[in-house]
Scaffold this active site. Sequence first.
Site, PDB file in Angstrom:
ATOM      1  N   HIS A   9     -50.639  55.792  27.383  1.00 48.01           N
ATOM      2  CA  HIS A   9     -50.601  57.191  27.824  1.00 48.01           C
ATOM      3  C   HIS A   9     -51.130  57.248  29.253  1.00 48.01           C
ATOM      4  CE1 HIS A   9     -51.453  61.286  28.487  1.00 48.01           C
ATOM      5  NE2 HIS A   9     -52.753  61.198  28.229  1.00 48.01           N
TER       6      HIS A   9
ATOM      7  N   CYS B 238     -52.010  63.951  23.300  1.00 45.73           N
ATOM      8  CA  CYS B 238     -51.440  62.836  24.072  1.00 45.73           C
ATOM      9  C   CYS B 238     -51.054  61.649  23.180  1.00 45.73           C
ATOM     10  CB  CYS B 238     -52.414  62.398  25.150  1.00 45.73           C
ATOM     11  SG  CYS B 238     -53.081  63.784  26.072  1.00 45.73           S
TER      12      CYS B 238
ATOM     13  N   ASN C 171     -50.635  63.664  34.591  1.00 44.04           N
ATOM     14  CA  ASN C 171     -50.844  63.447  33.154  1.00 44.04           C
ATOM     15  C   ASN C 171     -50.010  64.474  32.387  1.00 44.04           C
ATOM     16  OD1 ASN C 171     -51.887  63.767  30.524  1.00 44.04           O
ATOM     17  ND2 ASN C 171     -53.933  63.093  31.124  1.00 44.04           N
TER      18      ASN C 171
HETATM   19  C1  LIG Z   1     -61.381  63.673  35.167  1.00 45.28           C
HETATM   20  C2  LIG Z   1     -61.750  62.318  35.768  1.00 45.28           C
HETATM   21  C3  LIG Z   1     -60.689  61.865  36.742  1.00 45.28           C
HETATM   22  C4  LIG Z   1     -63.058  62.462  36.515  1.00 45.28           C
HETATM   23  O1  LIG Z   1     -63.467  61.204  37.023  1.00 45.28           O
HETATM   24  P1  LIG Z   1     -64.946  60.668  36.771  1.00 45.28           P
HETATM   25  O2  LIG Z   1     -65.053  59.414  37.502  1.00 45.28           O
HETATM   26  O3  LIG Z   1     -65.196  60.620  35.295  1.00 45.28           O
HETATM   27  O4  LIG Z   1     -65.832  61.780  37.472  1.00 45.28           O
HETATM   28  P2  LIG Z   1     -67.090  62.580  36.888  1.00 45.28           P
HETATM   29  O5  LIG Z   1     -66.635  63.673  35.981  1.00 45.28           O
HETATM   30  O6  LIG Z   1     -68.084  61.600  36.364  1.00 45.28           O
HETATM   31  O7  LIG Z   1     -67.641  63.220  38.227  1.00 45.28           O
HETATM   32  C5  LIG Z   1     -68.153  62.419  39.290  1.00 45.28           C
HETATM   33  C6  LIG Z   1     -68.598  63.321  40.421  1.00 45.28           C
HETATM   34  O8  LIG Z   1     -67.441  63.942  41.017  1.00 45.28           O
HETATM   35  C7  LIG Z   1     -67.565  65.369  40.997  1.00 45.28           C
HETATM   36  N1  LIG Z   1     -66.251  65.932  40.754  1.00 45.28           N
HETATM   37  C8  LIG Z   1     -65.687  66.341  39.608  1.00 45.28           C
HETATM   38  N2  LIG Z   1     -64.440  66.769  39.823  1.00 45.28           N
HETATM   39  C9  LIG Z   1     -64.205  66.653  41.132  1.00 45.28           C
HETATM   40  C10 LIG Z   1     -63.103  66.908  41.956  1.00 45.28           C
HETATM   41  N3  LIG Z   1     -61.948  67.406  41.465  1.00 45.28           N
HETATM   42  N4  LIG Z   1     -63.206  66.626  43.264  1.00 45.28           N
HETATM   43  C11 LIG Z   1     -64.332  66.138  43.796  1.00 45.28           C
HETATM   44  N5  LIG Z   1     -65.433  65.858  43.062  1.00 45.28           N
HETATM   45  C12 LIG Z   1     -65.353  66.105  41.743  1.00 45.28           C
HETATM   46  C13 LIG Z   1     -68.521  65.652  39.860  1.00 45.28           C
HETATM   47  O9  LIG Z   1     -69.176  66.890  40.066  1.00 45.28           O
HETATM   48  C14 LIG Z   1     -69.489  64.491  39.985  1.00 45.28           C
HETATM   49  O10 LIG Z   1     -70.391  64.733  41.028  1.00 45.28           O
HETATM   50  P3  LIG Z   1     -71.939  64.251  40.920  1.00 45.28           P
HETATM   51  O11 LIG Z   1     -71.854  62.746  40.812  1.00 45.28           O
HETATM   52  O12 LIG Z   1     -72.521  64.752  42.193  1.00 45.28           O
HETATM   53  O13 LIG Z   1     -72.458  64.904  39.682  1.00 45.28           O
HETATM   54  C15 LIG Z   1     -61.917  61.263  34.647  1.00 45.28           C
HETATM   55  O14 LIG Z   1     -63.102  61.489  33.950  1.00 45.28           O
HETATM   56  C16 LIG Z   1     -60.782  61.243  33.668  1.00 45.28           C
HETATM   57  O15 LIG Z   1     -59.638  61.046  34.019  1.00 45.28           O
HETATM   58  N6  LIG Z   1     -61.089  61.392  32.376  1.00 45.28           N
HETATM   59  C17 LIG Z   1     -60.174  61.289  31.304  1.00 45.28           C
HETATM   60  C18 LIG Z   1     -59.034  62.209  31.459  1.00 45.28           C
HETATM   61  C19 LIG Z   1     -58.222  62.231  30.245  1.00 45.28           C
HETATM   62  O16 LIG Z   1     -57.871  61.207  29.750  1.00 45.28           O
HETATM   63  N7  LIG Z   1     -57.972  63.436  29.756  1.00 45.28           N
HETATM   64  C20 LIG Z   1     -57.345  63.774  28.583  1.00 45.28           C
HETATM   65  C21 LIG Z   1     -56.773  62.743  27.765  1.00 45.28           C
HETATM   66  S1  LIG Z   1     -55.174  63.006  27.978  1.00 45.28           S
END
Ligand SMILES: CC(C)(COP(=O)(O)OP(=O)(O)OC[C@H]1O[C@@H](n2cnc3c(N)ncnc32)[C@H](O)[C@@H]1OP(=O)(O)O)[C@@H](O)C(=O)NCCC(=O)NCCS
Length: 335
Positions: A260, A123, A291
Amino acid sequence: MSTPIVNPPMGRASRILGVGGYRPARSVPNEEILKNIDSSDEWIRTRSGIESRRWANEDETVVAMSLEAAGKALAHAGVTPDQIGCVIVATVTHLYQTPSAAAEIAHKLGTNRAAAFDISAACAGFCYGVALGSDMVRSRTADHVLVIGVERLSDLTDHYDRSTAFLFADGAGAAVVGPADEPGIGPVVWGSDGQHLKLIGQRQEWREALYHEDGPQLPALVMEGNAVFRWASYEMANTAKQALEAAGVAADDIDVFVPHQANDRITTAMARALKLPDHVVVARDIRQQGNTSAASIPLALERLIETGEASSGQLALLIGFGAGLVYGAQVVRIP
Ligand SMILES: CC(C)(COP(=O)(O)OP(=O)(O)OC[C@H]1O[C@@H](n2cnc3c(N)ncnc32)[C@H](O)[C@@H]1OP(=O)(O)O)[C@@H](O)C(=O)NCCC(=O)NCCS
């Protein structure tokens, strides 16, 4: 002494002369993603900002999308393909290891045998490409460099993995970098943070995936989203600050912030940490685009120019970050 090597004089300025993008025709709403994963429209919107994303069809290949984006960028720049001295394609989803997408694109565009290569900087790829292109123009290695960020992430997504299925998308964005009277591209602040190598990447290498004992597997992208989220939200604001300092501009001087498009909440956290004043337009292209990794910055920039939210001559702060983890940021003047 033997014959000295001759080098052309250094010291020419560079700038982005034009940008262009290509968005696949098919828009995929959250409802469609929910057929495969246990999630909700509300969770996806609040955690990532994404309402819908674009996925490419069979004909919207990495090369086809790039050619469309490049054509628009060249027209915007007022540059013809034969003026392009180098084509740089940033991508991690051109599924031919060789030849490069860049070589095919250079040929199909009708460049005059331009140098051509692909880079793998996830990215951060577009910012890396702009940095390379700028240095090439400044050192007269090339007069005009075509930089493309392009992805078909839907090909490498496990559509049943709820940590990535809603996030990744497809598209292409391009910029033409060329000579200028005044510097239009600030110094890049870039680097890699290999202690986080495992946070985003393919599940396994191709050989392992193809010859798996249970049959061929998709070496899909896997991600520890929350760890990436925390790293990006805190560390990347510092990198962006350094890019401002390197260019000699203050947060107040910036008109547009184009990070990004990884997650709308990361964008909000960075904008807050940078203390960007209210007049700064912040790119939120992820909401309808998802993304798109290397394509996200040029696509978002093009959209802001098209809607009139950004205009020629303004200053934009760009920052890309992703698998590696790698990152790159620079201040640019909008073409
Ligand atoms: C992926 C992303 C949206 C997840 O959001 P988050 O707030 O970090 O969520 P978490 O991974 O901490 O998960 C929180 C809870 O939601 C749950 N969860 C995960 N994916 C889920 C989904 N698709 N739908 C519903 N619940 C979900 C998890 O199991 C967790 O449950 P728990 O609290 O009971 O354990 C976020 O972490 C993100 O965007 N990260 C960076 C992405 C990125 O930049 N990627 C590559 C660089 S390009």
